[in-house]
Each structure stands twice: as structure tokens, then as C-alpha cells.
Write a protein that holds these residues in place. Structure first.
Motif, PDB file in Angstrom:
ATOM      1  N   PHE A  71      -2.126   2.622  12.653  1.00  0.00           N
ATOM      2  CA  PHE A  71      -1.884   1.326  12.167  1.00  0.00           C
ATOM      3  C   PHE A  71      -1.755   0.401  13.384  1.00  0.00           C
ATOM      4  O   PHE A  71      -2.441  -0.716  13.189  1.00  0.00           O
ATOM      5  N   TYR A 119     -11.681   7.078   8.430  1.00  0.00           N
ATOM      6  CA  TYR A 119     -10.404   6.613   7.692  1.00  0.00           C
ATOM      7  C   TYR A 119     -10.205   5.103   8.416  1.00  0.00           C
ATOM      8  O   TYR A 119      -9.847   4.057   7.968  1.00  0.00           O
ATOM      9  N   GLY A 161      -7.433   8.774  -1.371  1.00  0.00           N
ATOM     10  CA  GLY A 161      -8.396   9.377  -0.356  1.00  0.00           C
ATOM     11  C   GLY A 161      -9.484  10.053  -1.360  1.00  0.00           C
ATOM     12  O   GLY A 161      -9.343  10.972  -1.805  1.00  0.00           O
ATOM     13  N   GLU A 212     -10.495   4.696  -1.089  1.00  0.00           N
ATOM     14  CA  GLU A 212     -11.255   4.546   0.189  1.00  0.00           C
ATOM     15  C   GLU A 212     -12.808   4.096  -0.409  1.00  0.00           C
ATOM     16  O   GLU A 212     -13.234   3.353   0.271  1.00  0.00           O
ATOM     17  N   GLY A 267      -0.968   6.534  -2.235  1.00  0.00           N
ATOM     18  CA  GLY A 267      -2.287   6.939  -1.589  1.00  0.00           C
ATOM     19  C   GLY A 267      -2.582   8.602  -1.311  1.00  0.00           C
ATOM     20  O   GLY A 267      -2.834   9.216  -0.384  1.00  0.00           O
ATOM     21  N   HIS A 275      -4.252   3.417  -2.189  1.00  0.00           N
ATOM     22  CA  HIS A 275      -5.248   3.657  -1.392  1.00  0.00           C
ATOM     23  C   HIS A 275      -5.528   5.325  -1.340  1.00  0.00           C
ATOM     24  O   HIS A 275      -5.297   5.959  -0.392  1.00  0.00           O
ATOM     25  N   ASP A 285       0.885  -1.104   0.005  1.00  0.00           N
ATOM     26  CA  ASP A 285      -0.133   0.000  -0.047  1.00  0.00           C
ATOM     27  C   ASP A 285       0.915   1.056   0.146  1.00  0.00           C
ATOM     28  O   ASP A 285       1.576   1.340   0.979  1.00  0.00           O
ATOM     29  N   HIS A 314       4.133  13.305  -0.609  1.00  0.00           N
ATOM     30  CA  HIS A 314       3.637  12.075  -1.177  1.00  0.00           C
ATOM     31  C   HIS A 314       4.790  11.443  -1.964  1.00  0.00           C
ATOM     32  O   HIS A 314       4.897  10.444  -2.573  1.00  0.00           O
ATOM     33  N   GLN A 335       1.436   8.217  11.586  1.00  0.00           N
ATOM     34  CA  GLN A 335       0.273   7.333  11.165  1.00  0.00           C
ATOM     35  C   GLN A 335       0.589   5.911  12.190  1.00  0.00           C
ATOM     36  O   GLN A 335      -0.239   5.165  12.021  1.00  0.00           O
TER      37      GLN A 335
HETATM   38  N1  ARG Z   1      -4.477   9.192   2.067  1.00  0.00           N
HETATM   39  C1  ARG Z   1      -3.763   8.831   3.177  1.00  0.00           C
HETATM   40  C2  ARG Z   1      -3.172  10.278   3.416  1.00  0.00           C
HETATM   41  O1  ARG Z   1      -2.907  11.133   2.867  1.00  0.00           O
HETATM   42  C3  ARG Z   1      -2.766   7.769   2.998  1.00  0.00           C
HETATM   43  C4  ARG Z   1      -3.310   6.528   2.697  1.00  0.00           C
HETATM   44  C5  ARG Z   1      -2.341   5.327   3.354  1.00  0.00           C
HETATM   45  N2  ARG Z   1      -2.870   4.074   3.318  1.00  0.00           N
HETATM   46  C6  ARG Z   1      -3.647   3.457   4.108  1.00  0.00           C
HETATM   47  N3  ARG Z   1      -4.167   2.358   3.883  1.00  0.00           N
HETATM   48  N4  ARG Z   1      -4.236   4.285   5.097  1.00  0.00           N
HETATM   49  O2  ARG Z   1      -2.633  10.324   4.651  1.00  0.00           O
END
Ligand code: ARG
Length: 576
Positions: A344, A312, A155, A257, A116, A153, A113, A127, A340
Motif C-alpha cells: 500500500f 495485484y 479476489g 479485482e 476481500g 475487493h 475497503d 478474513h 501488506q
Molecule cells: N484479496 C486480498 C487478500 O486476500 C485482500 C484485498 C484487499 N484490498 C485491496 N484493495 N488490495 O489478500
């Protein structure tokens, strides 16, 4: 290393009982010899012998073979491979596409993953790392025989889209639909900010935006149509950047998502039925003994908000369940910002309690540090805004242009342009990958495009230079098989041993999920190549046999550098 490993394993089979003889021979590269093994130290106890005695027995078994040994310290075996064996290995690797690298991950499936980005927003410096590190891991794990499933993934779901779509609806004069996807997303990014301002100031707009969220979630045609346009424009813009960066992601890898929206209610119900998610002030939450907020109060994972909405966390739980059940992953890697980590940790712990994540499956957060600006604080524009990824790449390509212009070369026009792009983009990616993941690093273009030091440009030059030498060699010299009877010059030996380390390095990258190990390896390989040129004339070698052997070494090095750069996601131009 295989040569030394096999030799020690053979000696172990003759000296040790069966239950011990099949253990790892513990061979490692060494400064004192080609390799060292401390297997005697590690197994002595089990055999009831003093380590030195066991080491001596192994040494006697090795005597007369292709790997000779000396003893040192409390029972180390210093191993030296004979010249003929090393030349034979060079010949064999030249005939093998895989350059001596095995496929230890065959039969495993890893979901990765990464990237995203968020729909209707521009990709920014934040990013970069996830995209570049994720891409490198995809490449290395696949090369090691693994079945790798890329998952982007995106958003692409949530209340913010209600807000944006409502704002767009109320501002027909805000024309965002244009020809170029990058341009469209840049306009959308501005509209998003404008919408946010109105949202924060005007309660009546908040209510209209809320109704729009309801319309989106209940599948209202007109609302969904705009949402789809937003997704399509953003996906196209992201793809332009992925192509420019040279990462493997395609639109088919997108599983945003919104993909999981239809199953969120069911996933959360499963958690509630099992008593894992419990009511807390009207919200559904999962609690953890070891997770508390700054006030010391328990800080739960909220799987359903008070207003009934899912966020989320619920989405990531559904995603994880899908990856285990439907994608049948053995290992799931989340290449996501270190900030994050708690999210997780809680998602994985919840999935374990729910019985989705079992011992046979591994879920790993692969965190990374922040890209810093010149001042040593998170990289921002002068006005404090986020730095667009596209602008950052433009600047790096310009930096590479200047650096390369200083160097004599015979390229012009489109050929030069291609090299400049490969060097500039490669420089950014390499600087990112060469830093150990957990560390922050400073984004410094001059340093990234430097022709000397541990940079992508330096490695690309090392590769182009050896290609140039090979281009000047007569064909019959290139066709001559390696002569295994020639003595190895110390600089040749050092290069052969550096080449030998490729397989072990890639295994380390895969085990530790640390691309910087591959960068360090390629850098030392390039240095061994430079030392070799300094000590051993290639085209002007003393005899045709020596020249052919040295050209074989050059070819193997060129191919290993090119393959290594490719696994990092860098191009390896033949001329620079
Ligand atoms: N879109 C999310 C962000 O910008 C990152 C996604 C990461 N992957 C996940 N499975 N949460 O923070």
C-alpha cells in the motif's frame, strides 16, 4: 463535556482577546473533578500573563455559573458541573435519538475497503479481522454523519482461475455444483488445491492452464460462463457468512479485482507515459528511493509483468484512481493485514506521483495484527491447514451455549437459541475489536465467552440486566420527567459523566480508526452502572422522585449500551 466546554468558552470570551477566545477550551475528563482544562497554560504565553493569573481570571468568570472551578498546579482549572445541569443533560439526551452524539463527519465521503476474500476459496480465520474491524468502522463513521461507501475487493481475477477452470474441465467427475453454497465452495477449495498440485508437477498442464487464462481474458464464452458460476457460488457462500456474522456487507458492495480489468492497460499506459513506470528487464516497474529488498537492491512495484500480464498492484492502482475520480472519496481506508503495508505504501506513493492522490484526499492503510492459536503462533488446524471461519464461529457458539447454561435464566427453545447465537458470534467479534488493531491476539474461546471481564457477553448481560429492571418499573415512574432539583449521589454522578463520554469516544474511534476505544468505553460504562446499582437502589428508592430519576439514568444507560454494541456490530438482546 459540552456543558464544561461551553462554560469555559464563555469565560474565555470575556477574558481573552477575540483571536484567542475562539480556541479549543481544552476540556478533558479528570480524576480530580468532573473535568479539567489546561487552556490557561496553553494560552498564557500569547496573552503575556502568567498561567496562574489567567486561570484565576477564568475562574472568576465561571463563579456563580453552572460549572464551578478550583485551581491547581501551575494553572489547571478543575471543573465541576452542578447537579441540576447534569440532570438536565440526562433529560435532554433521553429525548434525543442520537444520545448527545454530533455529526462531525457530515459532508465527507469515506470509502472503506474490507473483507476481500478470494473466489473459489473458503473464508478462513485470516478474513475475520478485516471483516469485523471494517464493519465497525463503517458503522461508526456513518453514525457520525459520514457518507460511507463499502467496497469488497474480492479476489476474483488472475491466472489462478485459468488453472482452476482448466482442471474442472478435465475432471468432469469432480462434482462441485451442489445445493448449498458453503458446500460448493468447500469442494472448490479442494479442487483448487488439487489443481495447484498438478500445476506444480506437470508442464503440459501448465501450458493448457495458460491457454485457458488467455481464453478467460479474451472473453471466451464457455470459459467465462464457468468463471461466472464460480463467482456466483462463492459470493453466495460469503454472503451466508456475512449474514451469520451480522456485518453490513451485501453483494452490491462487491467490486472485485475483475471490475478493473478493462481499464488496467490504460492506467498502466498513463503511468508509463508520465515516466512514472519504467522498463526493467521487460517488465514495467515503479521504483522508490526508500524501498529496497533484502539484498539491498531496489524493490519496485511491478505494474506489468514480463509476459504482459497485470497483477495485484496494477489492479490496486486502477482501484484507487476509480475511488478518487468516480466515487469522489475524501478518504479511502484499506482495512488489510499488516503484511501488506509495503504494497500500500508503494501504491499510494505511485498514485501521488501520478497526481491522482492529491492533498484533498487521504488514502490510509488500516493494518491489523494476526489471530494466533493457543500456542502463540498463527492460528492453524492440527494438520497445519487454515482454520475455516465457519467452524470457528460454530465453536464460539458452542462455547457461549456452555457459558450461558451455567447461569440461571428463563429462556428456552428458539429464544434461548437466538441469545446463544448472539452471544457466541458477538464474543468472537468483540474479542477481535477489543484488542488494539496493531496487536496480535490469541483466539481463546473460553476467555471470549466469559461472563466477567472485558467481553461482549459481559456487556450484553449488563444491557439485559438494566432492561429487566426497566421492565419491572411502573409505567408512571417511567413517564415522570427528570427532577433537576435533586442532589446527585456520587455513584449517579459517575454514571452521568460516563454517559457523557460517548460522543468524545466515538470521535476518537473515527480519528484513530481504533474500535477498541469503544469497547473500553462500554466496559467502563457497564462498570459505572454496576457501582451505581450497588450504591443506589432503583426500584426501591426512598422516594418516587429519586426512583424516577434513577430510572431515567437506567434508560439512558440501556440505550447507550445498546447503541454502542450496535456500532460494534453486536446484538443487544433484551433478555438473557
Ligand atoms: N484479496 C486480498 C487478500 O486476500 C485482500 C484485498 C484487499 N484490498 C485491496 N484493495 N488490495 O489478500
Amino acid at each position: 463535556m459540552v456543558l464544561a466546554q461551553n462554560a469555559v468558552t464563555g469565560a474565555m470570551a470575556r477574558v481573552l482577546p477575540r483571536r484567542l477566545s475562539e480556541r479549543d477550551p481544552l476540556v478533558r475528563p479528570s480524576e480530580h473533578a468532573d473535568f479539567q482544562s489546561n487552556v490557561a497554560l496553553s494560552l498564557a504565553k500569547a496573552t503575556g500573563q502568567p498561567p496562574q493569573e489567567l486561570a484565576r481570571a477564568l475562574q472568576q468568570e465561571l463563579a456563580g455559573g453552572a460549572v464551578s472551578s478550583t485551581l491547581s498546579g501551575p494553572g489547571f482549572l478543575n471543573l465541576s458541573v452542578d447537579d441540576a445541569q447534569l440532570w438536565r443533560q440526562v433529560g435532554a439526551r433521553l429525548a434525543d435519538d442520537r444520545l448527545g452524539v454530533g455529526e462531525p463527519l457530515a459532508g465527507t465521503r469515506t470509502v472503506i475497503d474490507y473483507s476481500g476474500p478470494n473466489i473459489a476459496k473458503e473464508m478462513h480465520v485470516g478474513h475475520l479481522r478485516t471483516t469485523v474491524i471494517g464493519d465497525c468502522l463503517v458503522r461508526v463513521l456513518s453514525f457520525l454523519g459520514g457518507d460511507v461507501v463499502r467496497q469488497n475487493h474480492l479476489g476474483d481475477w488472475g491466472t489462478q482461475f485459468g488453472m482452476l477452470i482448466q482442471y474442472i474441465d478435465e475432471h468432469p467427475e469432480a462434482r462441485w455444483r451442489g445445493a448449498d453454497p458453503g458446500e460448493q465452495v468447500s469442494v472448490l477449495d479442494g479442487l483448487y488445491r488439487a489443481a495447484r498440485q498438478v500445476f506444480d508437477a506437470d508442464p503440459a498442464f501448465v501450458e493448457r492452464a495458460r491457454l485457458r487464462v488467455v481464453a478467460l481474458q479474451s472473453g471466451d464464452g464457455a470459459t467465462l460462463a464457468v468463471w461466472r458460476e464460480l463467482v456466483a457460488a462463492s459470493t453466495a457462500a460469503f454472503q451466508q457468512l456475512y449474514d451469520r456474522l451480522g456485518v453490513l456487507l451485501t453483494p452490491e458492495d462487491s467490486a472485485g479485482e475483475s471490475t478493473y480489468n478493462p481499464v488496467l492497460a490504460e492506467v498502466v499506459r498513463e503511468l508509463a507515459d508520465a515516466g512514472i513506470a519504467v522498463d526493467s528487464d521487460g517488465a514495467l516497474c515503479v521504483f522508490f528511493d526508500d524501498v529496497t529488498g533484502p539484498d539491498g537492491e531496489p524493490a519496485p512495484l511491478i505494474v506489468r509483468k514480463k509476459d504482459g500480464g497485470y497483477g495485484y498492484a496494477a489492479t490496486d492502482l486502477a482501484t484507487l484512481r476509480h475511488r478518487i475520480r468516480e466515487l469522489e472519496a475524501d478518504r479511502i481506508l484499506y482495512v488489510v493485514d499488516a503484511r501488506q503495508a509495503l504494497h500500500f505504501r508503494m501504491v499510494f506513493a505511485t498514485a501521488r506521483r501520478a497526481g491522482w492522490l492529491t492533498d484533498g484526499v487521504e488514502a490510509v492503510h488500516v493494518p491489523f495484527g494476526t489471530v494466533m492459536g493457543p500456542g502463540g503462533t498463527p492460528f492453524k488446524t492440527r494438520s497445519g491447514g487454515t482454520v475455516r471461519l465457519s467452524e470457528l464461529l460454530d465453536a464460539a457458539v458452542e462455547g457461549a451455549r456452555e457459558a450461558i447454561a451455567d447461569k440461571p435464566h428463563d429462556l428456552d427453545g428458539e429464544a434461548l437459541e437466538r441469545v446463544v447465537r448472539a452471544a457466541g458470534i458477538g464474543a468472537v467479534k468483540y474479542a477481535d475489536l477489543a484488542t488494539s488493531r496493531a496487536k496480535n491476539y490469541v483466539f481463546d474461546i473460553a476467555q471470549m465467552v466469559a461472563l466477567q471481564g472485558n467481553t461482549g457477553v459481559y456487556l450484553q448481560y449488563a444491557h439485559a440486566r438494566v432492561r429487566t429492571i426497566l421492565g419491572k418499573a411502573p409505567q408512571e415512574a417511567l413517564d415522570t420527567p427528570v427532577d433537576t432539583s435533586l442532589a446527585l449521589h456520587p455513584a449517579e454522578r459517575a454514571l452521568v459523566l460516563a454517559l457523557d463520554g460517548f460522543d468524545a469516544t466515538l470521535r476518537e474511534v473515527a480519528a484513530e480508526l481504533e474500535p477498541h476505544r469503544l469497547c473500553g468505553y462500554l466496559f467502563s460504562l457497564a462498570k459505572a452502572l454496576t457501582d451505581f446499582y450497588g450504591a443506589c437502589p432503583v426500584l426501591k428508592a426512598d422516594s418516587a422522585g429519586v426512583r424516577a430519576n434513577r430510572l431515567a439514568l437506567c434508560r439512558l444507560t440501556a440505550r447507550t449500551l445498546a447503541r454502542g454494541l450496535d456500532l460494534l456490530g453486536l446484538q443487544a438482546p433484551d433478555r438473557m
